[in-house]
Design a protein around this motif. Structure first.
Motif, PDB file in Angstrom:
ATOM      1  N   LYS A 206     -28.143  -0.978  37.310  1.00 38.37           N
ATOM      2  CA  LYS A 206     -28.461  -1.821  36.152  1.00 38.37           C
ATOM      3  C   LYS A 206     -27.197  -2.314  35.463  1.00 38.37           C
ATOM      4  N   LEU A 207     -26.164  -1.485  35.452  1.00 41.50           N
ATOM      5  CA  LEU A 207     -24.924  -1.867  34.782  1.00 41.50           C
ATOM      6  C   LEU A 207     -24.132  -2.877  35.603  1.00 41.50           C
ATOM      7  N   TYR A 208     -24.065  -2.647  36.928  1.00 37.94           N
ATOM      8  CA  TYR A 208     -23.245  -3.508  37.798  1.00 37.94           C
ATOM      9  C   TYR A 208     -24.058  -3.859  39.049  1.00 37.94           C
ATOM     10  N   PRO A 209     -25.092  -4.665  38.930  1.00 44.25           N
ATOM     11  CA  PRO A 209     -25.990  -4.897  40.079  1.00 44.25           C
ATOM     12  C   PRO A 209     -25.305  -5.512  41.290  1.00 44.25           C
ATOM     13  N   ILE A 210     -24.380  -6.458  41.090  1.00 40.77           N
ATOM     14  CA  ILE A 210     -23.751  -7.121  42.234  1.00 40.77           C
ATOM     15  C   ILE A 210     -22.736  -6.201  42.910  1.00 40.77           C
ATOM     16  N   VAL A 211     -21.879  -5.570  42.111  1.00 37.60           N
ATOM     17  CA  VAL A 211     -20.871  -4.676  42.685  1.00 37.60           C
ATOM     18  C   VAL A 211     -21.535  -3.476  43.356  1.00 37.60           C
ATOM     19  N   PHE A 212     -22.541  -2.911  42.706  1.00 40.79           N
ATOM     20  CA  PHE A 212     -23.243  -1.763  43.285  1.00 40.79           C
ATOM     21  C   PHE A 212     -23.904  -2.159  44.604  1.00 40.79           C
ATOM     22  N   SER A 213     -24.565  -3.315  44.625  1.00 38.17           N
ATOM     23  CA  SER A 213     -25.211  -3.783  45.857  1.00 38.17           C
ATOM     24  C   SER A 213     -24.178  -4.044  46.947  1.00 38.17           C
ATOM     25  N   THR A 214     -23.012  -4.562  46.555  1.00 40.91           N
ATOM     26  CA  THR A 214     -21.944  -4.813  47.523  1.00 40.91           C
ATOM     27  C   THR A 214     -21.497  -3.514  48.191  1.00 40.91           C
TER      28      THR A 214
ATOM     29  N   ILE B 155     -12.773  -2.709  44.703  1.00 46.47           N
ATOM     30  CA  ILE B 155     -13.882  -3.582  44.320  1.00 46.47           C
ATOM     31  C   ILE B 155     -14.694  -2.915  43.221  1.00 46.47           C
ATOM     32  N   TRP B 156     -14.733  -1.596  43.223  1.00 47.11           N
ATOM     33  CA  TRP B 156     -15.445  -0.876  42.164  1.00 47.11           C
ATOM     34  C   TRP B 156     -14.610  -0.823  40.886  1.00 47.11           C
ATOM     35  N   GLU B 157     -13.339  -0.578  41.034  1.00 48.25           N
ATOM     36  CA  GLU B 157     -12.474  -0.416  39.866  1.00 48.25           C
ATOM     37  C   GLU B 157     -12.288  -1.723  39.102  1.00 48.25           C
ATOM     38  N   ILE B 158     -12.035  -2.811  39.802  1.00 50.91           N
ATOM     39  CA  ILE B 158     -11.783  -4.097  39.148  1.00 50.91           C
ATOM     40  C   ILE B 158     -13.039  -4.966  39.104  1.00 50.91           C
ATOM     41  N   GLY B 159     -13.792  -4.977  40.207  1.00 50.64           N
ATOM     42  CA  GLY B 159     -14.953  -5.845  40.284  1.00 50.64           C
ATOM     43  C   GLY B 159     -16.013  -5.534  39.251  1.00 50.64           C
ATOM     44  N   ARG B 160     -16.282  -4.256  39.000  1.00 55.35           N
ATOM     45  CA  ARG B 160     -17.347  -3.919  38.043  1.00 55.35           C
ATOM     46  C   ARG B 160     -16.964  -4.330  36.629  1.00 55.35           C
ATOM     47  N   LYS B 161     -15.681  -4.262  36.295  1.00 58.79           N
ATOM     48  CA  LYS B 161     -15.252  -4.670  34.962  1.00 58.79           C
ATOM     49  C   LYS B 161     -15.385  -6.176  34.787  1.00 58.79           C
ATOM     50  N   LEU B 162     -15.034  -6.916  35.852  1.00 57.08           N
ATOM     51  CA  LEU B 162     -15.193  -8.361  35.783  1.00 57.08           C
ATOM     52  C   LEU B 162     -16.669  -8.737  35.700  1.00 57.08           C
TER      53      LEU B 162
ATOM     54  N   LYS C 119     -19.039  -7.091  34.336  1.00 59.66           N
ATOM     55  CA  LYS C 119     -19.548  -6.816  32.990  1.00 59.66           C
ATOM     56  C   LYS C 119     -19.046  -7.851  31.989  1.00 59.66           C
ATOM     57  N   LEU C 120     -17.847  -8.380  32.210  1.00 54.85           N
ATOM     58  CA  LEU C 120     -17.265  -9.336  31.267  1.00 54.85           C
ATOM     59  C   LEU C 120     -17.818 -10.750  31.441  1.00 54.85           C
ATOM     60  N   ILE C 121     -17.974 -11.198  32.682  1.00 52.02           N
ATOM     61  CA  ILE C 121     -18.399 -12.585  32.885  1.00 52.02           C
ATOM     62  C   ILE C 121     -19.868 -12.704  33.236  1.00 52.02           C
ATOM     63  N   GLY C 122     -20.531 -11.567  33.496  1.00 46.24           N
ATOM     64  CA  GLY C 122     -21.946 -11.598  33.830  1.00 46.24           C
ATOM     65  C   GLY C 122     -22.173 -11.570  35.337  1.00 46.24           C
ATOM     66  N   SER C 123     -23.307 -11.037  35.746  1.00 43.87           N
ATOM     67  CA  SER C 123     -23.593 -10.839  37.168  1.00 43.87           C
ATOM     68  C   SER C 123     -23.744 -12.150  37.929  1.00 43.87           C
ATOM     69  N   ILE C 124     -24.335 -13.156  37.282  1.00 43.32           N
ATOM     70  CA  ILE C 124     -24.559 -14.423  37.982  1.00 43.32           C
ATOM     71  C   ILE C 124     -23.233 -15.096  38.315  1.00 43.32           C
TER      72      ILE C 124
ATOM     73  N   TRP D  33     -20.325 -13.718  38.403  1.00 42.48           N
ATOM     74  CA  TRP D  33     -19.540 -12.865  39.304  1.00 42.48           C
ATOM     75  C   TRP D  33     -19.999 -13.050  40.744  1.00 42.48           C
ATOM     76  N   SER D  34     -21.319 -13.160  40.959  1.00 46.68           N
ATOM     77  CA  SER D  34     -21.821 -13.349  42.312  1.00 46.68           C
ATOM     78  C   SER D  34     -21.386 -14.695  42.876  1.00 46.68           C
ATOM     79  N   VAL D  35     -21.350 -15.735  42.023  1.00 53.12           N
ATOM     80  CA  VAL D  35     -20.876 -17.045  42.473  1.00 53.12           C
ATOM     81  C   VAL D  35     -19.407 -16.954  42.893  1.00 53.12           C
ATOM     82  N   GLY D  36     -18.605 -16.294  42.065  1.00 51.95           N
ATOM     83  CA  GLY D  36     -17.193 -16.108  42.401  1.00 51.95           C
ATOM     84  C   GLY D  36     -17.016 -15.290  43.669  1.00 51.95           C
ATOM     85  N   PHE D  37     -17.828 -14.263  43.833  1.00 50.76           N
ATOM     86  CA  PHE D  37     -17.784 -13.416  45.037  1.00 50.76           C
ATOM     87  C   PHE D  37     -18.015 -14.266  46.283  1.00 50.76           C
ATOM     88  N   ILE D  38     -19.026 -15.128  46.244  1.00 49.61           N
ATOM     89  CA  ILE D  38     -19.358 -15.960  47.398  1.00 49.61           C
ATOM     90  C   ILE D  38     -18.243 -16.962  47.683  1.00 49.61           C
TER      91      ILE D  38
END
Length: 302
Positions: free
Chosen positions: A96-104, A176-183, A185-190, A192-197
């Motif tokens: 719930k806190l980091y859906p994209i990073v956790f799923s990754t 990816i867990w250390e930096i990605g989850r913080k990003l 949370k700051l910019i939002g999951s949507i 972040w997922s766009v940036g990831f792709i």
């Protein structure tokens, strides 16, 4: 002044207020019909206030699921504390806190298990940027141009989930867990997922064009994208919190340079996807410039 946040009954406004004053954000906490509300004095402080509020909410949610009775700090909580037992409830909280990073992380672990860290070429071919063909104990691959015929555009991204050694896997998942989850949370999951792709696809395409071989993979390009984003964003928008220090940035740049030498291969790490690392760093930095400028303009209009 404008309303920025309405506190829940179990939230202590003093913790958030202290964090806001540390960042020199003028504000008032008032009571309205029995509810405590946070009002900003200067609208230009909206972005940094929003970031601190997200951290504050994260801390409160962490507190609600633990036995720690101390007031939470307005900072990123340590969700990887070794004293926490990883029950289904705690894993659900992380999702719930980091859906994209956790799923990754979960997808990457599953892919590595299926492909046996790249040793199973049949399953490996499911995720490479172009399909692998095994005939008479020889390994062949199709050109990238055939993707338009098969419409398997998902292959542009799936190589990021491939890893070829335990060290390769652990290093990438750690960052990816250390930096990605913080990003996230700051910019939002949507976003972040766009940036990831964007970062993942760009890294994979350029790596393939450079080597003309589909036998590569890993989250390293995305990791470098996160590092580049976190480093550049504070220069574009000084109100952003600093997620990495200069020493860490120097480490990643040195490691990027080492990748172009024979050192990794002599250490048993194999050939590194240097182009993917470089393109990830550049694309993440460019995304930071775009996001930083857009967020500053949005703050001025608010």
């Amino acid at each position: 002044m404008h309303l920025m946040y309405r506190f829940l009954e179990n939230q202590k406004p003093e913790d958030l207020s202290r964090a806001l004053w540390r960042h020199k954000v003028g504000h008032r906490i008032v009571s309205n019909n029995g509810n405590l509300e946070l009002w900003l004095v200067d609208d230009n402080d909206a972005l940094v206030a929003e970031q601190l509020i997200r951290s504050f909410e994260l801390g409160m949610e962490e507190l609600a699921t633990s036995q720690n009775k101390e007031a939470p700090e307005a900072n990123f909580p340590n969700t990887t504390s070794p004293t926490r037992s990883f029950t289904i409830a705690s894993l659900w909280l992380l999702f719930k806190l980091y859906p994209i990073v956790f799923s990754t992380v979960v997808i990457t672990l599953c892919v590595c298990l299926i492909t046996q860290l790249g040793d199973n070429y049949v399953f490996l071919g499911w995720f490479t940027i172009t399909p692998l063909i095994i005939e008479n104990n020889y390994l062949y691959s199709k050109p990238l141009s055939e993707m338009n015929e098969s419409h398997a555009y998902w292959r542009l991204l799936t190589p990021v989930f491939l890893h070829f050694s335990i060290m390769h896997l652990v290093f990438n998942l750690l960052w990816i867990w250390e930096i990605g989850r913080k990003l996230e949370k700051l910019i939002g999951s949507i976003l972040w997922s766009v940036g990831f792709i964007i970062i993942g696809v760009a890294s994979n395409i350029f790596q393939y064009w450079d080597t003309q071989s589909p036998l590569f993979g890993g989250l390293s390009g995305v990791v470098y994208g996160c590092i580049g984003f976190a480093w550049v964003i504070v220069y574009v928008n000084p109100n952003w919190p600093s997620l990495i220090n200069k020493g860490l940035m120097v480490f990643f740049l040195v490691w990027l340079g080492i990748g172009y030498t024979d050192i990794p291969e002599s250490l048993g790490l194999g050939n590194m996807a240097n182009t993917a690392h470089l393109v990830g760093l550049v694309s993440g930095s460019l995304l930071a410039v775009v996001y930083g400028l857009l967020s500053k303009n949005r703050t001025r209009r608010a």
